[in-house]
Design an enzyme around this catalytic site. Structure first.
Site, PDB file in Angstrom:
ATOM      1  CD  GLU A   2      -3.369   5.748  -1.979  1.00  0.00           C
ATOM      2  OE1 GLU A   2      -4.606   5.629  -1.904  1.00  0.00           O
ATOM      3  OE2 GLU A   2      -2.664   6.142  -1.038  1.00  0.00           O
ATOM      4  CG  ASP A   8     -13.263   5.841   0.500  1.00  0.00           C
ATOM      5  OD1 ASP A   8     -12.240   6.485   0.808  1.00  0.00           O
ATOM      6  OD2 ASP A   8     -13.231   4.738  -0.075  1.00  0.00           O
ATOM      7  CE1 TYR A  30      -3.316   6.629   4.487  1.00  0.00           C
ATOM      8  CE2 TYR A  30      -3.159   5.536   2.360  1.00  0.00           C
ATOM      9  CZ  TYR A  30      -3.688   6.528   3.164  1.00  0.00           C
ATOM     10  OH  TYR A  30      -4.610   7.408   2.639  1.00  0.00           O
TER      11      TYR A  30
END
Ligand SMILES: Cc1ncc(COP(=O)(O)O)c(C=O)c1O
Lengths: 405, 259
Positions: B48, B59, B171
Site C-alpha cells: 500500500e 489516521d 479491507y
C-alpha cells in the site's frame, strides 16, 4: 418563480436523501461513522416532526437560553450610515452567541439516542462554551477540541469551558485552528461513537449535519421575519446580512427570508473566502467550496476572527452561491476591527469579531452597494467579551485608533 | 472480471500463504521507493502506498507525522506516481489516499494516472458505499480495483454489500478508531474477519493497529492476511531506512509463514 420546499432547490428545504444541496453536501465519511450518521439522520428526522420534542426544545430556548432575542433598531449607526440598520440580537442569548440554539437541540437528540458523552470542535470557543453548558445541564461528559492558536487568542472561553466541567484538548496539528480541531474531534468520534455524539457547531460535515444545524438555527430567521414584519408594517428588510464561517448563523437567518425578495448576504473574512477563492472539494464529510492547492491539499485560512478561520464553508451556502440566491463578499481584518469599535461607540453594543464582519460590510457598502435609505437586517450573532483581550492587543491598548471617532 | 490485485492475492492464498501488505507513505524520504522494494524483497504480497493528504482524519499520530513530513518535502500525487512508474516491484501496488486528491484531479484522470504508474488498486477511506459508486466506475474503466473498507459497527446487510462491491480484497478495520500502533489486538479484529469470511471468498485483510509479528499471526487465525502501517512507519520516522523496513517486514513474513 417560487422558492418553496423543492428538494435540492435554492429554497432551503430538505436536502435529497443523499444529503445534497444541488451539487454540494453528501456524506463523505469513513465507514466506521456511517451508521452513526444514519442513526442521527433518523433520530433528527423523527424528533423534528414530533410535537413533544419541539415543545421541549422551545421551552429550553425560552426559559434557559432567553429566546426570543430582541430586534433592535440601531438608530445612531443608521443615522451615520444613511441606511436603516436592524440588529437581530442573538448575542444576548445565554452563553453569548447563536451557538446555543443548535447545541440545545443536539443535546436533546443525544439523550434521545441514549448517548452520554459529547465531543465538539471549537474555533472562537463559543460553540465549545455552548456545548459545555448543555453538557453541564444534561449531565453529559464533554470534550472540546480547540486549536492551540485559538486556545491562546480565546483564553477566556477556555476557562469558561473548564468552569463548566468540560475538558478542553488543545490541538497541535496543522494550522492549529478550527480545521484541525474538527479533524481531532472526528478522530475521537470514530473511537467512541457507540457512547458519544459529535456535537458539530456549524452547517457543515456529513449529512444530516448541514441540514439539521440549519433547522436548529432557523429560529433566528423565523423570529426575525415576524419581528421585522411587525416593525415594517408587514414589510421585509431589503438586505439580510450575516457573517459566514461554516455558515450556521447565516443559514439560520437566511432560512427566514429565502422565500422573500430580500437580498441575502453572507460576509466572509478575506483570508477565508471559500466562496470566491475556493474550488469544489471534499473535506470533513461534505462536498463544498474549499480553499485548496492545485493538488487538492487543503490550505490554511487566516482571519482575525477565530470563529471564521476555516478554509471551507457549509455546502448549502456553496449551493446558494452557485444558484445565485445569496452573495458572499469579503471584508479585511482592519475593517472588522473598525466595525467592532464603531458599533461599541455608536450603540453601546460590543459585538464579537465574527458579526463585526457583517457590520464591516454594511459600513463599507452603505450608500454604495446598499442604496441609501435601505433597510438592512444584521445578524448580531455573538457578543465581544471573548474578543476584548485580543482586540486590546491588536489595538495596542488604544481604542479609537483608526475607528474614525 | 478479476483484476491483477485480486488474482495475485488469491494465488498466494491458494498456495497456503497468509497475505502480508505493508503500508509506506509515498515521498516520506528521498529513498522511499527503495523502502518499497525492500519490503517486497522481504516478502510483502502487495504494497500500500500512501499518497499524503493535508487532513487525514482516519489516521493517528504516526501516519499524520509521516504525511506531514512527506508533504513538507514537496510530495504531490504526481511526484509519487512518477517515481512509482520508474520501478518494477513484481507485486501489486495499492494507492491509499483521501478522496479530495482524486476529486481535484478528476476521478477518471486520477484513476488513469494510477494505472499508468502501474498501480493496481485504490483505497479511499472517506468514500463510503453511498458516495463511492461514481469513483468505482471510473476506476474500473481505468483498470484500477477499488478496495472497500468494513468497520466493526457495519451492520450485516451493509457488510455483504461492501464485500460484494469491493475489488482486489476486502479491507476489514480491526477496531473502532484511527490508524496507529497498539499493544494488543482487539477482539473485534477476529470478529470482523469471521464476519467477512462468512459473506465472501475474496481475500479478507485486516488492518488498523496490527503492529507485531505475534499480532499478525493472531489476526490471521481468522483473516487471510494483514495490512501493517503505523508500526512500519514508526521505524522509518525514527530514522530507519530500507534495510530497517526490510528487517521489520521479514520478521512479519517469518512469523506468518511459521503460522
Ligand atoms: C459569534 C460567532 N459567530 C459566528 C461564528 C461562525 O460560525 P457560523 O458561520 O457557523 O455561524 C462563530 C463561531 O465560532 C461565533 O462564535
Amino acid at each position: 418563480m417560487t422558492m418553496g420546499e423543492t428538494i435540492g432547490g435554492a429554497g432551503m428545504g430538505r436536502p435529497g436523501d443523499d444529503g445534497r444541496f444541488g451539487d454540494f453536501g453528501g456524506r463523505f465519511m469513513p465507514e466506521a461513522l456511517v451508521p452513526a450518521c444514519l442513526e442521527l439522520e433518523a433520530a433528527f428526522g423523527q424528533a423534528w416532526g414530533d410535537a413533544g420534542f419541539r415543545a421541549e426544545l422551545d421551552a429550553l430556548l425560552r426559559d434557559y437560553a432567553g429566546r426570543p432575542s430582541p430586534l433592535t433598531e440601531a438608530r445612531n449607526l443608521s443615522e451615520r450610515l444613511g441606511v436603516r440598520v436592524l440588529l437581530k440580537r442573538d448575542e444576548l442569548n445565554h452563553t453569548g452567541s447563536h451557538k446555543i440554539n443548535n447545541v440545545l437541540g443536539q443535546a436533546l437528540l443525544t439523550r434521545r439516542m441514549g448517548k452520554r458523552r459529547l465531543v465538539a470542535e471549537t474555533g472562537a470557543g463559543q460553540h465549545g462554551v455552548a456545548t459545555a453548558t448543555a453538557a453541564a445541564l444534561f449531565g453529559f461528559d464533554c470534550i472540546v477540541y480547540m486549536g492551540e492558536v485559538d486556545v491562546e487568542r480565546q483564553a477566556l472561553n477556555v476557562f469558561r469551558m473548564n468552569l463548566l466541567g468540560a475538558e478542553v484538548r488543545p490541538v497541535a496539528s496543522g494550522s492549529r485552528t478550527l480545521k484541525d480541531a474538527i479533524n481531532e474531534a472526528l478522530r475521537d468520534w470514530v473511537s467512541s461513537v457507540e457512547t458519544t455524539h459529535y456535537c458539530l457547531g456549524s452547517v457543515m460535515g456529513p449529512h444530516p449535519y448541514p441540514w439539521m444545524v440549519r433547522e436548529l438555527q432557523r429560529v433566528i430567521g423565523d423570529e426575525a421575519r415576524a419581528q421585522t414584519a411587525a416593525l415594517l408594517d408587514g414589510g421585509i428588510p431589503d438586505v439580510v446580512v450575516a457573517c459566514v464561517g461554516g455558515g450556521s448563523n447565516a443559514a439560520g437567518i437566511f432560512a427566514g427570508f429565502v422565500d422573500t425578495d430580500a437580498r441575502l448576504v453572507g460576509v466572509q473574512p478575506e483570508g477565508g473566502a471559500a466562496i470566491g477563492r475556493g474550488l469544489p472539494g471534499v473535506v470533513h464529510g461534505s462536498k463544498s467550496l474549499l480553499l485548496q492547492d492545485e493538488h487538492g491539499q487543503v490550505k490554511e485560512a487566516h482571519s482575525v476572527s477565530a470563529g471564521l478561520d476555516y478554509p471551507g464553508v457549509g455546502p448549502e451556502h456553496a449551493h446558494l452561491a452557485v444558484a445565485g440566491r445569496a452573495e458572499y463578499p469579503t471584508v479585511a481584518d482592519g475593517a472588522v476591527l473598525e466595525a467592532f469599535q464603531l458599533l461599541s461607540r455608536t450603540e453601546g453594543i460590543i459585538p464579537a469579531l465574527e458579526p463585526a464582519h457583517a457590520l464591516a460590510w454594511v459600513m463599507r457598502e452603505a450608500g454604495r452597494g446598499i442604496p441609501s435609505g435601505s433597510t438592512v437586517l444584521v445578524n448580531l450573532c455573538g457578543r465581544g467579551d471573548k474578543d476584548a483581550v485580543e482586540v486590546m492587543r491588536l489595538l495596542k491598548g488604544d481604542p479609537g485608533a483608526g475607528a474614525g471617532g | 472480471m478479476t483484476g491483477r490485485l485480486e488474482a495475485e492475492l488469491r494465488r498466494r492464498r491458494s498456495e497456503g500463504a497468509k497475505l502480508l501488505v505493508p503500508y509506506v507513505t509515498g515521498g516520506l524520504s528521498p529513498d522511499w521507493t527503495d523502502v518499497v522494494q525492500a519490503v517486497v524483497a522481504a516478502g510483502a504480497d502487495a504494497v500500500e502506498v500512501g499518497i499524503p493528504f493535508s487532513d487525514p482524519v482516519m489516521d493517528g499520530p504516526t501516519i499524520q507525522e509521516a504525511s506531514i513530513r512527506a508533504l513538507a518535502r514537496g510530495t504531490t500525487p504526481e511526484s509519487i506516481l512518477a517515481e512509482l512508474s520508474r520501478i518494477d516491484v513484481g507485486v501489486p501496488l495499492v494507492a491509499m489516499t483521501y478522496y479530495n486528491l482524486a476529486f481535484r484531479m478528476g476521478d477518471l484522470r486520477f484513476a488513469r494516472s494510477l494505472a499508468a504508474a502501474g498501480v493496481a488498486g485504490a483505497i479511499l477511506p472517506d468514500l463510503p458505499l453511498e458516495e463511492s459508486g461514481p469513483w468505482e466506475a471510473e476506476a474500473a474503466a481505468a483498470g484500477v480495483e477499488t478496495v472497500l473498507l468494513a468497520a466493526p459497527v457495519t451492520p450485516d446487510g451493509r457488510l455483504a454489500e461492501i464485500a460484494g462491491r469491493s475489488r482486489g480484497f476486502v479491507y476489514g478495520v480491526s477496531r473502532m478508531g484511527v490508524t496507529g500502533e497498539r499493544a494488543s489486538v482487539a477482539a473485534s479484529a477476529g470478529v470482523m474477519a469471521k464476519r467477512l469470511k462468512a459473506v465472501t471468498d475474496k481475500p479478507v485483510l485486516i488492518g488498523f493497529g496490527v503492529s507485531t509479528p505475534q499480532q499478525a499471526v493472531e489476526v490471521c487465525a481468522e483473516a487471510d492476511g494483514v495490512v501493517v502501517a503505523s508500526a512500519l512507519l514508526r521505524a522509518l520516522l525514527d530514522g530507519g531506512g530500507p534495510e530497517a523496513a526490510g528487517d521489520f517486514v521479514a520478521g512479519l513474513r517469518e512469523a506468518l509463514d511459521a503460522g
